[in-house]
Motif scaffolding. Structure first.
Motif: not given
Length: 668
Positions: A321, A326-327, A336, A338, A342-345, A350-351
């Protein structure tokens, strides 16, 4: 307690851990009051906070208060625990822990010194203190914070007056200790330090941006790709005066440092407060205990819910990421998102995974084979077993918990012998419990079937470590339990007592009350060591003298023949002197009032253990010079007069005569 099958072990089915904890706590109180008949009864009422007994326990305060009471009951019963167990050390073939004069220990032990800010080096099994390594605080004996290099090191790291060293970790290669470095965090501030194990000296400290306190710290196994540091206190981001009264904007961060440069590479924002961290053995997952999922700022707000969430960080996914941009950047550090929503999870990988556990868990320790992470319940009398492989395959994070044995009151930390057994410290019970990992996984949750034995310790244990248990090579012989209280174990020394570190032999697996654990010795320690880590003496290869090549080009190696004084300009003087037994290379030297003096001194001895000092007390100069080492000190000669220089390490029969003079002439 509802019985569950071994194939249906989800966390949500476990009955309320706080209710069960309260029931057992009543038993502790009953035994304590009975033992202390005639004494005033201790009350759990806290009217100033408006807390019920249930709220008090959920807040975690009961661990401290009741732990002290349980310890007192132990004193009155000659050390017996109110919840059972034994004081007998048992019989068996315990290796001799006495190391005869002139012989060496088998293991190095590295203790964090707590608020003394240092590291303490012990030999095991003798438990003899060998040396101390100053880290976060200045220290006179080794001249740390008195020469230019270490003074600058401390100033660049925040120039704080004190530190609180907590969790030491040894560098690894292929999951094994490689003897290069040790890393340790500062709980008081957002700092991580590195110790060079060639010289047993602190060579780097990083003051991590965006955080206030680093509690958990570990190396990423198996090859020390990152140093991972948990910030515990939630603060605004950035903490520059904005969002002062808006706790919803406060954050807690995981920071990743490069182990060579000690630069912060990236950070991850999460919900709640981060606690203690450990990693798997494959370089993918880092597991962190956490609390205050409510994100409150006062105790009542922090303890509303009956669950918190262990955070499982997918390190390669986080790095990806960052690489993809993406940060957001705060104070020059990529951060980032987390957080749980979050959309990243939300994708397939998932992060950060949020694993529900009983309220306010304390610590995560990964087994030497990397299969499981053990999360001590603290307020729950259980340990939650996380199947690390399932973190990559199980959609429901609750289902990665595959076991949850009931071990006793106040479980805090867990260690291993490499034979399939875990050992957990019980703060309130003042015990260590030994249990079988696979039995715990195959038993109903909250079952005691896995328990193999318990042994009393004295008193109220915190961290617990077996030799090399944090690596892939546990030795399975010795265990040290770091007790927070010593009470009646030693001669009284005033109202601040020493802590008590106890050595336990765990090499025997016996079918008795202790499971073969045998208490071998007590050791009083200056307050307050927090944690320890151990390595075989074959893993560590310290130098006996300095290698000039390690500072060549940075500092001059001063010999007797080139000891000299050089005036650089009207206000700057450079002084160079050699040092050997009974004499300095310069018998005296002259400077002018107001001169800036840069002093360079080299110990030209070739023999090991011949250390010299160079002290000019009135100018706050104190250099500790190991053989072949060069140190520098810069100061202002602000007053005319004669200033004696003397050696602070006894080195020869003419030690008292070993002197030089600095003569400061008035400036006309």
């Amino acid at each position: 307690m509802t019985e569950h099958s071994s194939t249906d072990n989800t966390t949500d089915e476990l009955s309320d851990p706080v209710t069960e904890y309260e029931e057992q706590l009543n038993e502790v109180l009953a035994d304590t009051n009975e033992t202390a008949a005639g004494e005033s009864t201790v009350s759990l009422e806290l009217p100033s906070l408006g807390l019920s007994r249930r709220d008090f326990m959920k807040a975690g305060a009961a661990v401290g208060a009741i732990g002290s009471m349980a310890g007192c009951a132990g004193v009155m019963n000659n050390g017996g625990s109110s919840s059972g167990g034994t004081n007998q050390t048992g019989s068996g073939d315990v290796p001799d822990h006495f190391v005869p004069p002139g012989e060496h220990d088998e293991y190095y032990g590295f203790w964090s010194g707590g608020h003394s800010g240092d590291l303490r080096i012990y030999g095991l099994p003798s438990m003899r203190e060998l040396t101390r390594i100053p880290v976060f605080n200045p220290e006179q004996a080794k001249g740390y914070g008195f020469d230019d290099e270490t003074t600058q090191l401390l100033e660049d790291a925040g120039d704080f007056k004190w530190g609180d060293s907590h969790h030491p970790g040894l560098s690894e290669t292929d999951g094994k200790y490689d003897g290069r470095y040790l890393y340790v965090n500062d709980k008081a501030h957002g700092r991580v330090a590195r110790i060079n194990l060639k010289y047993f000296e602190t060579d780097a400290i990083t003051n991590i941006p965006n955080v206030q306190s680093v509690h958990g710290c570990c190396v990423q196994s198996p090859d020390t790709e990152y140093i991972l540091a948990n910030s515990e206190f939630r603060t605004p981001l950035p903490n520059d005066g904005r969002d002062l009264d808006n706790p919803d904007k406060y954050v807690s961060l995981l920071s990743a440092l490069d182990p060579e440069s000690m630069e912060v590479l990236w950070q991850v924002e999460v919900d709640g407060n981060l606690d203690i961290i450990d990693t798997d053995k494959d370089g993918k997952w880092a597991l962190s205990s956490a609390y205050n999922d409510e994100e409150g700022v006062e105790v009542e707000e922090m303890t509303k819910n009956d669950r918190d969430f262990v955070k499982a960080f997918n390190i390669p996914a986080i790095q990806a990421a960052v690489d993809a941009g993406n940060y957001r950047e705060v104070n020059g550090i990529p951060i980032v998102d987390g957080t749980k929503n979050s959309s990243l999870n939300q994708g397939d990988e998932p992060l950060v995974r949020y694993i529900p556990t009983p309220k306010s868990p304390h610590c995560v320790e990964v087994t030497p084979d990397g299969k499981y992470g053990m999360v001590a319940g603290k307020l729950s009398p259980t340990v939650s077993i996380i199947d690390i492989e399932k973190l990559s395959t199980e959609p429901d994070p609750a289902n990665v918990i595959v076991g949850q044995p009931k071990v006793g009151l106040g479980p805090l930390h867990t260690t291993y012998d490499g034979r399939g057994h875990a050992y957990t410290s019980l703060f309130i019970d003042s015990q260590v419990v030994k249990w079988d990992i696979e039995t715990a996984i195959n038993s109903p949750k909250a079952s005691e079937e896995a328990i193999l034995g318990k042994i009393d310790v004295h008193y109220n244990p915190g961290h617990i470590q077996a030799v090399q248990a944090m690596s892939t090579e546990p030795t399975g012989d010795w265990l040290v339990v770091l007790n927070k209280l010593s009470k009646d174990r030693f001669l009284p020394v005033g109202p601040i007592y020493p802590d008590n570190d106890q050595l336990i032999y765990i090499g025997n697996d016996k079918d008795d009350e202790t499971g073969g654990m045998e208490l071998v010795s007590d050791h009083p320690v200056y307050p307050e060591p927090h944690d320890a880590i151990f390595a075989s003496k074959e893993k560590i290869s310290p130098a006996t003298t300095w290698d000039k090549a390690d500072y060549e080009g940075e500092k001059e190696y001063v010999t007797e023949s080139n000891s000299r004084v050089e005036r650089i300009d009207d206000e700057t003087v450079e002084v160079y002197t050699s040092v050997k037994r009974s004499e300095y290379g310069l018998r005296d030297f002259r400077v002018k009032e107001g001169d800036t003096v840069k002093l360079t001194a080299t110990n030209i001895e070739g023999s090991q253990d011949i250390v010299h000092g160079l002290a000019i007390p009135e100018h706050n100069v104190h250099l500790a010079l190991a053989p072949q080492d060069t140190r520098q000190a810069t100061f202002t000669a602000d007053k005319p007069g004669v200033y004696w220089i003397y050696c602070t390490y006894f080195c020869s029969a003419l030690h008292l005569e070993m002197r030089s003079r600095m003569i400061v002439e008035p400036r006309s």
